[in-house]
Design an enzyme around this catalytic site. Structure first.
Site, PDB file in Angstrom:
ATOM      1  CG  ASN A 117      32.229  10.391  -2.008  1.00  0.00           C
ATOM      2  OD1 ASN A 117      32.810  10.342  -3.111  1.00  0.00           O
ATOM      3  ND2 ASN A 117      32.430   9.495  -1.062  1.00  0.00           N
ATOM      4  CG  LEU A 118      32.633  15.876  -5.695  1.00  0.00           C
ATOM      5  CD1 LEU A 118      32.689  17.399  -5.544  1.00  0.00           C
ATOM      6  CD2 LEU A 118      32.547  15.503  -7.177  1.00  0.00           C
ATOM      7  NE  ARG A 133      45.975  -6.296 -18.507  1.00  0.00           N
ATOM      8  CZ  ARG A 133      46.998  -7.154 -18.392  1.00  0.00           C
ATOM      9  NH1 ARG A 133      47.362  -7.915 -19.436  1.00  0.00           N
ATOM     10  NH2 ARG A 133      47.654  -7.259 -17.252  1.00  0.00           N
ATOM     11  CB  SER A 165      36.120  -4.832 -13.293  1.00  0.00           C
ATOM     12  OG  SER A 165      37.440  -4.967 -13.742  1.00  0.00           O
ATOM     13  N   GLY A 210      50.563  -9.480  -9.371  1.00  0.00           N
ATOM     14  CA  GLY A 210      49.124  -9.580  -9.616  1.00  0.00           C
ATOM     15  C   GLY A 210      48.745  -9.409 -11.082  1.00  0.00           C
ATOM     16  CG  PHE A 246      29.359   4.985 -13.235  1.00  0.00           C
ATOM     17  CD1 PHE A 246      29.915   4.186 -14.223  1.00  0.00           C
ATOM     18  CD2 PHE A 246      28.318   5.828 -13.583  1.00  0.00           C
ATOM     19  CE1 PHE A 246      29.436   4.225 -15.525  1.00  0.00           C
ATOM     20  CE2 PHE A 246      27.833   5.881 -14.879  1.00  0.00           C
ATOM     21  CZ  PHE A 246      28.391   5.072 -15.853  1.00  0.00           C
ATOM     22  N   GLY A 278      32.878  10.986 -12.056  1.00  0.00           N
ATOM     23  CA  GLY A 278      34.142  10.324 -12.379  1.00  0.00           C
ATOM     24  C   GLY A 278      34.365  10.158 -13.877  1.00  0.00           C
ATOM     25  CE1 TYR A 306      37.651  -1.737  -8.442  1.00  0.00           C
ATOM     26  CE2 TYR A 306      38.947  -3.224  -9.814  1.00  0.00           C
ATOM     27  CZ  TYR A 306      37.965  -2.269  -9.686  1.00  0.00           C
ATOM     28  OH  TYR A 306      37.268  -1.851 -10.800  1.00  0.00           O
ATOM     29  CE  LYS A 325      34.098  -2.401  -9.379  1.00  0.00           C
ATOM     30  NZ  LYS A 325      33.044  -1.406  -9.338  1.00  0.00           N
ATOM     31  CE1 TYR A 347      31.123  -0.755 -17.381  1.00  0.00           C
ATOM     32  CE2 TYR A 347      32.675   0.484 -16.027  1.00  0.00           C
ATOM     33  CZ  TYR A 347      31.379   0.233 -16.451  1.00  0.00           C
ATOM     34  OH  TYR A 347      30.371   0.999 -15.947  1.00  0.00           O
TER      35      TYR A 347
HETATM   36  P1  NAD Z   1      36.330   7.164 -10.994  1.00  0.00           P
HETATM   37  O1  NAD Z   1      37.068   7.040  -9.726  1.00  0.00           O
HETATM   38  O2  NAD Z   1      36.726   8.217 -11.965  1.00  0.00           O
HETATM   39  O3  NAD Z   1      34.753   7.334 -10.694  1.00  0.00           O
HETATM   40  C1  NAD Z   1      34.148   6.765  -9.560  1.00  0.00           C
HETATM   41  C2  NAD Z   1      33.376   7.884  -8.865  1.00  0.00           C
HETATM   42  O4  NAD Z   1      32.727   7.348  -7.710  1.00  0.00           O
HETATM   43  C3  NAD Z   1      34.260   9.031  -8.405  1.00  0.00           C
HETATM   44  O5  NAD Z   1      33.746  10.238  -8.920  1.00  0.00           O
HETATM   45  C4  NAD Z   1      34.169   8.987  -6.877  1.00  0.00           C
HETATM   46  O6  NAD Z   1      34.254  10.277  -6.317  1.00  0.00           O
HETATM   47  C5  NAD Z   1      32.813   8.325  -6.687  1.00  0.00           C
HETATM   48  N1  NAD Z   1      32.635   7.612  -5.411  1.00  0.00           N
HETATM   49  C6  NAD Z   1      33.398   6.624  -4.880  1.00  0.00           C
HETATM   50  N2  NAD Z   1      32.882   6.211  -3.714  1.00  0.00           N
HETATM   51  C7  NAD Z   1      31.762   6.939  -3.491  1.00  0.00           C
HETATM   52  C8  NAD Z   1      30.803   6.983  -2.457  1.00  0.00           C
HETATM   53  N3  NAD Z   1      30.885   6.197  -1.380  1.00  0.00           N
HETATM   54  N4  NAD Z   1      29.779   7.847  -2.561  1.00  0.00           N
HETATM   55  C9  NAD Z   1      29.665   8.669  -3.634  1.00  0.00           C
HETATM   56  N5  NAD Z   1      30.549   8.676  -4.640  1.00  0.00           N
HETATM   57  C10 NAD Z   1      31.594   7.831  -4.570  1.00  0.00           C
HETATM   58  O7  NAD Z   1      36.342   5.726 -11.689  1.00  0.00           O
HETATM   59  P2  NAD Z   1      35.857   5.293 -13.138  1.00  0.00           P
HETATM   60  O8  NAD Z   1      37.066   4.908 -13.905  1.00  0.00           O
HETATM   61  O9  NAD Z   1      34.926   6.279 -13.696  1.00  0.00           O
HETATM   62  O10 NAD Z   1      35.115   3.949 -12.768  1.00  0.00           O
HETATM   63  C11 NAD Z   1      33.720   3.893 -12.550  1.00  0.00           C
HETATM   64  C12 NAD Z   1      33.337   2.489 -12.088  1.00  0.00           C
HETATM   65  O11 NAD Z   1      33.770   1.552 -13.078  1.00  0.00           O
HETATM   66  C13 NAD Z   1      34.012   2.067 -10.781  1.00  0.00           C
HETATM   67  O12 NAD Z   1      33.089   1.315 -10.034  1.00  0.00           O
HETATM   68  C14 NAD Z   1      35.160   1.183 -11.239  1.00  0.00           C
HETATM   69  O13 NAD Z   1      35.500   0.233 -10.268  1.00  0.00           O
HETATM   70  C15 NAD Z   1      34.571   0.540 -12.473  1.00  0.00           C
HETATM   71  N6  NAD Z   1      35.595   0.104 -13.427  1.00  0.00           N
HETATM   72  C16 NAD Z   1      36.518   1.018 -13.871  1.00  0.00           C
HETATM   73  C17 NAD Z   1      37.508   0.599 -14.751  1.00  0.00           C
HETATM   74  C18 NAD Z   1      38.570   1.569 -15.233  1.00  0.00           C
HETATM   75  O14 NAD Z   1      39.614   1.135 -15.682  1.00  0.00           O
HETATM   76  N7  NAD Z   1      38.364   2.869 -15.189  1.00  0.00           N
HETATM   77  C19 NAD Z   1      37.547  -0.737 -15.196  1.00  0.00           C
HETATM   78  C20 NAD Z   1      36.575  -1.615 -14.745  1.00  0.00           C
HETATM   79  C21 NAD Z   1      35.599  -1.176 -13.855  1.00  0.00           C
HETATM   80  C1  UD1 Z   2      44.386  -2.946 -13.866  1.00  0.00           C
HETATM   81  C2  UD1 Z   2      43.957  -3.615 -12.578  1.00  0.00           C
HETATM   82  C3  UD1 Z   2      42.585  -4.258 -12.798  1.00  0.00           C
HETATM   83  C4  UD1 Z   2      41.570  -3.225 -13.290  1.00  0.00           C
HETATM   84  C5  UD1 Z   2      42.129  -2.581 -14.576  1.00  0.00           C
HETATM   85  C6  UD1 Z   2      41.240  -1.493 -15.120  1.00  0.00           C
HETATM   86  C7  UD1 Z   2      46.042  -4.282 -11.459  1.00  0.00           C
HETATM   87  C8  UD1 Z   2      46.897  -5.429 -11.027  1.00  0.00           C
HETATM   88  N1  UD1 Z   2      44.951  -4.603 -12.184  1.00  0.00           N
HETATM   89  O1  UD1 Z   2      44.461  -3.932 -14.821  1.00  0.00           O
HETATM   90  O2  UD1 Z   2      42.107  -4.822 -11.605  1.00  0.00           O
HETATM   91  O3  UD1 Z   2      40.335  -3.834 -13.565  1.00  0.00           O
HETATM   92  O4  UD1 Z   2      43.416  -2.006 -14.284  1.00  0.00           O
HETATM   93  O5  UD1 Z   2      41.166  -0.441 -14.204  1.00  0.00           O
HETATM   94  O6  UD1 Z   2      46.306  -3.135 -11.145  1.00  0.00           O
HETATM   95  N2  UD1 Z   2      51.608  -1.312 -17.428  1.00  0.00           N
HETATM   96  C9  UD1 Z   2      52.922  -0.932 -17.526  1.00  0.00           C
HETATM   97  N3  UD1 Z   2      53.324   0.219 -16.915  1.00  0.00           N
HETATM   98  C10 UD1 Z   2      52.469   1.004 -16.200  1.00  0.00           C
HETATM   99  C11 UD1 Z   2      51.108   0.606 -16.105  1.00  0.00           C
HETATM  100  C12 UD1 Z   2      50.718  -0.557 -16.718  1.00  0.00           C
HETATM  101  O7  UD1 Z   2      53.729  -1.612 -18.166  1.00  0.00           O
HETATM  102  O8  UD1 Z   2      52.897   2.029 -15.656  1.00  0.00           O
HETATM  103  C13 UD1 Z   2      51.157  -2.535 -18.131  1.00  0.00           C
HETATM  104  C14 UD1 Z   2      50.585  -3.604 -17.202  1.00  0.00           C
HETATM  105  O9  UD1 Z   2      51.582  -4.459 -16.749  1.00  0.00           O
HETATM  106  C15 UD1 Z   2      49.573  -4.289 -18.138  1.00  0.00           C
HETATM  107  C16 UD1 Z   2      49.114  -3.165 -19.081  1.00  0.00           C
HETATM  108  O10 UD1 Z   2      50.112  -2.160 -19.005  1.00  0.00           O
HETATM  109  O11 UD1 Z   2      50.217  -5.266 -18.926  1.00  0.00           O
HETATM  110  C17 UD1 Z   2      47.781  -2.565 -18.678  1.00  0.00           C
HETATM  111  O12 UD1 Z   2      47.848  -2.175 -17.318  1.00  0.00           O
HETATM  112  P1  UD1 Z   2      46.648  -1.389 -16.584  1.00  0.00           P
HETATM  113  O13 UD1 Z   2      46.268  -0.216 -17.402  1.00  0.00           O
HETATM  114  O14 UD1 Z   2      47.062  -1.140 -15.178  1.00  0.00           O
HETATM  115  O15 UD1 Z   2      45.422  -2.389 -16.643  1.00  0.00           O
HETATM  116  P2  UD1 Z   2      45.292  -3.921 -16.138  1.00  0.00           P
HETATM  117  O16 UD1 Z   2      46.600  -4.511 -15.818  1.00  0.00           O
HETATM  118  O17 UD1 Z   2      44.462  -4.629 -17.135  1.00  0.00           O
END
Ligand code: NAD
Ligand code: UD1
Length: 336
Positions: A32-33, A230, A124, A293, A80, A10, A148, A152, A176
């Protein structure tokens, strides 16, 4: 060290793989992609000139996960793997709890059975819910308000109970903030399979012409310009935080929790302006109502990670936008 990355194909996992391989570690990926493509790992190999051992496997399959531990001598795990869309989690809560929580239970059971007890978990900032004050410290009250976020939070509690039951575990809960940007090469980046939920990939797709305009969710928040604020963090800085957390686990700290953010908040309008500057493209925007939300403001106090891990985020929003844009224009349709 030989590090297992669940969900390593990911967005954050692929960038962390680059960082680990370049630091001399070996990387085994279990994915698992369901939300990624194996092409990301090929690109990681292209960047680093090193090989990744990849298992296409579901983390909920205990026998399959156990077999990976039987075949490899794993020193530590970065976990992850998880589903991450807030909106989808509201529609499909059972799927989110099943995948995220059960996957973690299977992983921990197999780790325990194989005597591997160093674990980094992707948590998160969403666990803070709507923070009472900013910047947010690690000891601020927690309370997520969607499935979600609750998955976490529950996993954090499960890992805490696990540590309390057996103090040989070393577990880092990494909270994060908002990961954005891409590797400097433009070879790997964020590749949402559906319409992006998050701001930065949405802006990128508008800039490259895949989407028409950005909808800005609310300009009536109590923030300097009325739009949401943010803490955006460059994904390579985040990747570096994982390396530091792994090093920390080797010193036997027990259970530790760190915010990974920059400590600075930027509004939606500031991010749009920075992206326009980086890309030279105009981003058409329309102000619409608030997204259910959403919270007004969220940014980290990252001092604990600085003090205990020796880690700080180095890259600013201009670099985040430049790198995100390079990935997007070189790969307008992602990895396909
Ligand atoms: P992503 O979706 O790109 O990566 C997650 C990966 O997990 C994917 O490749 C998916 O195929 C794999 N996966 C999911 N369920 C699985 C399973 N049951 N078995 C095997 N593989 C599985 O997401 P990301 O942005 O890289 O995020 C990674 C982690 O960080 C996640 O747990 C996410 O919740 C957390 N996180 C992400 C963000 C963000 O904004 N990207 C913010 C806070 C926390
Ligand atoms: C979202 C998730 C949060 C997750 C985080 C990182 C929701 C309600 N919350 O948070 O749980 O941990 O992503 O993955 O989805 N925005 C726009 N237009 C858009 C998209 C976003 O105006 O098309 C604004 C949002 O209102 C926010 C900011 O941009 O003020 C950032 O949004 P986003 O990137 O979705 O992150 P979070 O809201 O922090």
């Amino acid at each position: 060290m030989n590090i297992l990355l669940t969900g390593g194909a990911g967005y954050i996992g692929s960038h962390t793989s680059v960082m680990l391989l370049e630091s001399g570690h070996d990387v085994v990926v279990l994915d698992n992609l369901c939300n990624s493509k194996a092409a990301s790992l090929k690109r990681v190999e292209e960047i680093t000139g090193k090989k990744i051992l990849f298992y296409q496997e579901d983390l909920c399959d205990l026998a399959g996960v156990n077999e990976i531990f039987r075949q490899n001598s794993i020193d530590a795990v970065i976990h992850f793997a998880g589903l991450k869309s807030v909106a989808e989690s509201v529609e499909q809560p059972l799927r989110y709890y099943q995948n995220n929580i059960n996957g973690t239970l299977v992983l921990c059971e197999v780790m325990q059975a194989n005597g591997v007890k160093n674990l980094v978990f992707s948590s998160s900032a969403t666990v803070y819910g709507n923070p009472e004050t900013v910047p947010i410290n690690e000891n601020a009250p927690v309370g997520a308000f969607n499935p979600y976020g609750r998955s976490k939070l529950f996993i954090e509690k499960i890992l805490t109970d696990l540590y309390l039951s057996d103090k040989k575990w070393n577990i880092a809960l990494l909270r994060y903030f908002n990961p954005v940007g891409a590797h400097l090469s433009g070879l790997i980046g964020e590749d949402p399979s559906d319409l992006p939920n998050n701001l930065m990939p949405y802006i990128s797709q508008v800039a490259v012409g895949q989407l028409q305009k950005l909808l800005i969710y609310g300009d009536d928040y109590e923030t300097p310009d009325g739009t949401g604020v943010r803490d955006y963090i460059h994904v390579m800085d985040l990747a570096q935080g994982h390396l530091k957390a792994l090093e920390k686990l080797n010193s036997g700290p027990g259970l530790v929790t760190y915010n990974l953010g920059t400590g600075k908040g930027y509004s939606v309008l500031e991010m749009v302006a920075a992206y326009e500057k980086a890309s030279g493209k105009q981003i058409p925007c329309q102000i619409v109502g608030r997204r259910p939300g959403d919270i007004p403001t969220c940014y980290a106090n990252p001092c604990l990670a600085e003090k205990e891990l020796g880690w700080t985020a180095r890259r600013g929003i201009d670099e985040m936008c430049t790198d995100a844009w390079r990935w997007q224009y070189l790969n307008p349709k992602g990895y396909v």
